[in-house]
Structures are given as C-alpha cells and as structure tokens.
Design an enzyme around this catalytic site. Sequence first.
Site, PDB file in Angstrom:
ATOM      1  N   ASP A  95      53.396  25.316  90.104  1.00 24.87           N
ATOM      2  CA  ASP A  95      53.710  26.277  89.057  1.00 24.87           C
ATOM      3  C   ASP A  95      55.100  26.862  89.291  1.00 24.87           C
ATOM      4  O   ASP A  95      55.473  27.161  90.430  1.00 24.87           O
ATOM      5  CB  ASP A  95      52.648  27.380  89.073  1.00 24.87           C
ATOM      6  CG  ASP A  95      52.823  28.383  87.958  1.00 24.87           C
ATOM      7  OD1 ASP A  95      52.838  27.969  86.792  1.00 24.87           O
ATOM      8  OD2 ASP A  95      52.950  29.591  88.270  1.00 24.87           O
TER       9      ASP A  95
ATOM     10  N   GLU B 237      56.536  22.299  87.606  1.00 28.27           N
ATOM     11  CA  GLU B 237      56.667  22.803  86.237  1.00 28.27           C
ATOM     12  C   GLU B 237      58.095  23.281  86.030  1.00 28.27           C
ATOM     13  O   GLU B 237      58.588  24.138  86.759  1.00 28.27           O
ATOM     14  CB  GLU B 237      55.700  23.964  86.007  1.00 28.27           C
ATOM     15  CG  GLU B 237      55.854  24.587  84.631  1.00 28.27           C
ATOM     16  CD  GLU B 237      55.232  25.973  84.531  1.00 28.27           C
ATOM     17  OE1 GLU B 237      54.817  26.357  83.425  1.00 28.27           O
ATOM     18  OE2 GLU B 237      55.180  26.686  85.548  1.00 28.27           O
TER      19      GLU B 237
ATOM     20  N   ASP C  94      50.452  26.315  78.173  1.00 23.48           N
ATOM     21  CA  ASP C  94      51.523  27.295  77.974  1.00 23.48           C
ATOM     22  C   ASP C  94      52.206  27.179  76.623  1.00 23.48           C
ATOM     23  O   ASP C  94      53.125  27.953  76.341  1.00 23.48           O
ATOM     24  CB  ASP C  94      52.589  27.126  79.066  1.00 23.48           C
ATOM     25  CG  ASP C  94      52.170  27.713  80.398  1.00 23.48           C
ATOM     26  OD1 ASP C  94      51.468  28.746  80.397  1.00 23.48           O
ATOM     27  OD2 ASP C  94      52.535  27.149  81.445  1.00 23.48           O
TER      28      ASP C  94
END
Length: 617
Positions: A336, A373, A449
């Site tokens: 992340d 990410e 997201d």
Amino acid sequence: MTSFRFHPQSQVVRQAEHYLITLYTDPAEQYEQLLIRIEPDHEELFMDMQRCSTSGSWLKWQVKIPVSVHAPHTLYCFKFVYSDRQVYLHAAGESVRLPQKHYHFKIHSDAQPPEWVKQQVFYQIFPERFANGKPDITPSADTYQYHQDGRPVVQKQWGEPVAKTHSGTGATEFYGGDLIGIEQQLDYLQQLGVTALYLNPIFASPSNHKYDCVDYWQVEPHFGGNKALISLSAALKTRHMKLMLDAVVNHTSNQHPWIDFYQQGKNGAYNHPSSPYRNWYHFDNDGHYWSWKGITSLPKLNFAEPEVQQAIYSGKDAMLKHWLKPPYQIDGWRFDVAHMLGEHNSALNNAHHIRQFRNAIKQTNPQAYMIGEHFSEASQWLQGEQQDGAMNYYGFCHPVVAFLTDTDVPRHAPIHLSGVDLATWLAEARASIPFANQLAQYNLLDSHDTPRFLHLVKENRQLKQIAVTLLLTYIGVPSIYYGDEVGVTGGNDPDCRRSFPWDQDQWDHKLFKHYQSLIALRKERIELQQGDLISLAEKADIWVYLRWIPGQHSIVVVNRGPAQELTISLEHFVLESRCYLERLSGEQLTLNHNQLTIECAAQSSQILSSIEHRPAM
C-alpha cells in the site's frame, strides 16, 4: 511507421556474459549502416548488426552485446543510417535523434520477476464484501472488539447499499464477508478462469477495509483468524492457484498497541514519551504524530528506527517473512502507498527500504511476487532492484479509462485521447521499464480505491467489453476487481465496495461470458502472456495492435466509435499465417494481397488469432 523495423524483446537470449539481440527489417529497405548503440563503460559504442537470413518477409539481423558490468542495466538502441538521414529505433518507438536513456531498451542483469507471474489472471477481493461463509463471526456493535473512535458499528444485510462517504459509517459498516466465504467460492473463481487472488488487507483492524492494522501477526478474527488463512492457502495450492496479500506498512492504526492512542494497553507511544515505541513514529515538539495525509487514525511508521525495520522486514520473524513461510505460504505482497513510506515524517530513503523489502521477500521465497500501489508513474520503482511490478494505474488504467470515457479520473478533469494518443501514452509507459517488468505489471480497470469502470462509462456494456478485451490482451498481468465480471457497478469509494451479488438473476451473463472467454483465450495463446506488442493502426477512435512470439500472433482491434471498415496492411507481418480466426465471433478471415479488411461494428473489439503455423524462427 514508414519502414518496417522490429526488435522482439521477448527473444533476447543471455549467453554467459553476452546478450544475443535480434532485429527484423524489411528486406527491400537499403541502409548504408545498421548499428546497435551500447554503453559498455558509460561511453557510447556502436557495433554492426550482422545480417543472418531472410525469413518469410522479414530480414533477420543479430549481434552479441556484452552484459553491463558497471551498472545493473544493459542499455541499447538501434541506429539506421541512410545517405541523407538517420533513424533510431528505441523502446518508445522511432526518432531522428538519439533518444534519452529512459527510452532505451533495457535489461536488468540479475533481478527478474518470477516466471509464473506472466501466466496468471488475478482476481482482487475486498474480503468484507465478497462472501459470508460463517455468519456467526460477522461483526456487530456488541461483538466488535477493536472499534474505539466513537463512530457507530453498523451490521448490514448482504446487498444493502453502502454508505455514500467515509465521513460517516463508511469504514464501520459490516456485511460479514470472510476468508471462509472466499474458500467456499473457489469453484466459482475457477469456473471464471482466474488463477490467482489478491486480497485487500486481512489483518486485525478497527475498520472494514483493514488499512489501519492493529496486529500484523493476526488475521482479523471476524475473517476467520489465522486458521482460516491456513485453510484458504492450502485449498488454493491444491488447485494450483496463487495468493497475494496486502502489506500496509506505511502506517498503522492509532489503536495499534505500538502507539495506543486510546490507552487500551500499556506503554503506547502516544501517551508515554518514554515508551519503547516512541521512535517508531514521528512526533513533533508538541507531541503530535505524523499521519498518512493528515488522517489521525493512520499514524505513519518511522523506518529510520532499526526496531521498525526488524519488525517489518529484517528480523527473523519479520512480518513480510512470516506470512511467506509455512503454514501460510503466500505467494506475493502488494504494498500500500509504497512510494510514501520512509523515515521520520517523509518518504526519505524510500528506495533503500523498498530494496530491503525485496531482499527479505526474495530470500524467504525467491519466487514471491512483489508489487506496489502507485497512482502516478512508477518507473523509478520498476527498474528491477525494487518491485517486480506496480498496480498499473499510470501505464494502463488511466490511459484506457481516458480513451473510453473522456475522463482524467485521478485529476477530475476532462480529457480526450485519440487512438494515436492512447498508443503513445502506453508505449512511453512501457519503454521506461525493462521488458521483464512490463510483463509483470499488474493491469487493472478499477479497484477498491476507484469508481467501477462500468460506472465511469455510464453503464455502457459495449465500452466495458472493449476495456475487458484490452485488459486480457495487453502486456502485463490482468486483474479483475471482484464483481466486475457480473456487472457490479459503483461510484467513488466506498460505493465501489458493494457486496457481491450471489443471486445469479442479478448477473450480466453476457458480460460474464465475455470475461470467461477472454481468460480462456489468454491461457491458450502464449503470445498474450509473454509476447511483444506491435502497434499496427492508430486512428481517431481505433487502435489495432499485434501480440507476437515466433510461430504465432494475435491481432487486437478496438473501436470506441461508429461502425467503419478498416483495412490493415500486413505486408511485413505475414510470417505464420494467411488465415485468422476472430475469437469473439468465430468468423474466419483471409489475407488478400497481404491486407486484412475488417468490419468494425460500433463500439466493439475483435481478436484475430493466426491459425496456420510455421516453425519458430
């Protein structure tokens, strides 16, 4: 393209301390010199390409170049010299001058992504919303043991609408999805054809999304705990499927015992300046801690602290190593906000720590997959020493969304791309990283997201099918966000995190079949897994490209506009076939004078696979 020049990166061969490089040209094209440019010691050196043979309508050239010893990458491009001009062929295309180095072809001499990755079709699951396998562990206001910040815990029925924003109960609504439910639906996933799962965070956390971890060594009890992960992992292995988990190590929850904002334990860093965990976070002179994007529930870890390093990656039972080992034996990590983690209150020394993550992961399992990410360009993390790939927002998702929706989603602005613009954007993104990493890029249309792609095209199924065709045929590893294949839609997070509709009366079965057919095709056609890409035609509403390996190829045609007839010259590509099978309709097409005439329906896509094969060159 005025002349035919093609360098198949998929065919580069390492021979001891050299690379064998192949180039194809038009036999009718005359050059005064044909050279390869390298930098064996940072100084420019040109070597003559050696003419080998004529194969079909291609003239084959080869040369051996030395593996770079002064740098991890071997860089090269080609120079074509005419009597009155020169042309350079490089990873982003062609130019009349020497290209910048980030557009040179590049090979990392050591760090390569795992071979198994390029064969996969991933399926991303937001665990809380996929399947409820054990209703008696579903969180409720009475049973939820972590929640402390005052927001109500809401237990919802499967299929109920989700909250509109995170400002209310968006993070504290629970439908009951768990790992048991995922395991129970593995038959469905294999029927679809997926071969690997990526799960959003599964470790103990106060929220439904789990990006606020309170225990890196404990699977969320309401997901079934560690035993459920052991069971799921074993079930996947019996089916020869892979599992990638989400590593959220930039920040923790402010309820993590290391910081303990609500004083649920002892010696938490927030309330105890003398806490052994005080330096694990960054505090200013007023005692305020640094958090991700200023969200106080997500305090940022300080990787300058050696004990943080030990806990996350360097220790014997560091978190990143722990879950790669038996009995869990996961196959990869997705990081992340990988670009944001670092030391103190910043991304200081980010590259160093990402490299250390890689070292720890690969030492534990050399075949583990590692991605990060990145919503913007990730080239600097994809040169080999850091990540195998990235969630390919910049190099796939954003250009495809822009081309099909006229929307620059991350910047909330209008944008209009022609087929030329789309092909250029994609080529530049590919060119900036080694070919091996291009094949390991994690391609996606949407995620937890972003708005669902179907929402962005205003529920237009034709445009959605075009996007799916691109996803399953483009260079990189395709990933399907759970429910996309049956027509689940939704706007901005958290609306994009709706529960999966297990009532098949709610499914878009035509869309499901489209996904299923293209997944099967990708598994069948090796060129779609690891072949080179050649752009054949770029027009206002159309892009046509070819995926190639020696012996076979496939041509992909996408048309976002009105119906039209398209004629493609394949004069330089007739190596394996004069006949093609259109894989979505079953129609057979035959070349006529080295040209292929295609009827492009409005808002449609086609995949033409060669059906006559010659021996590989």
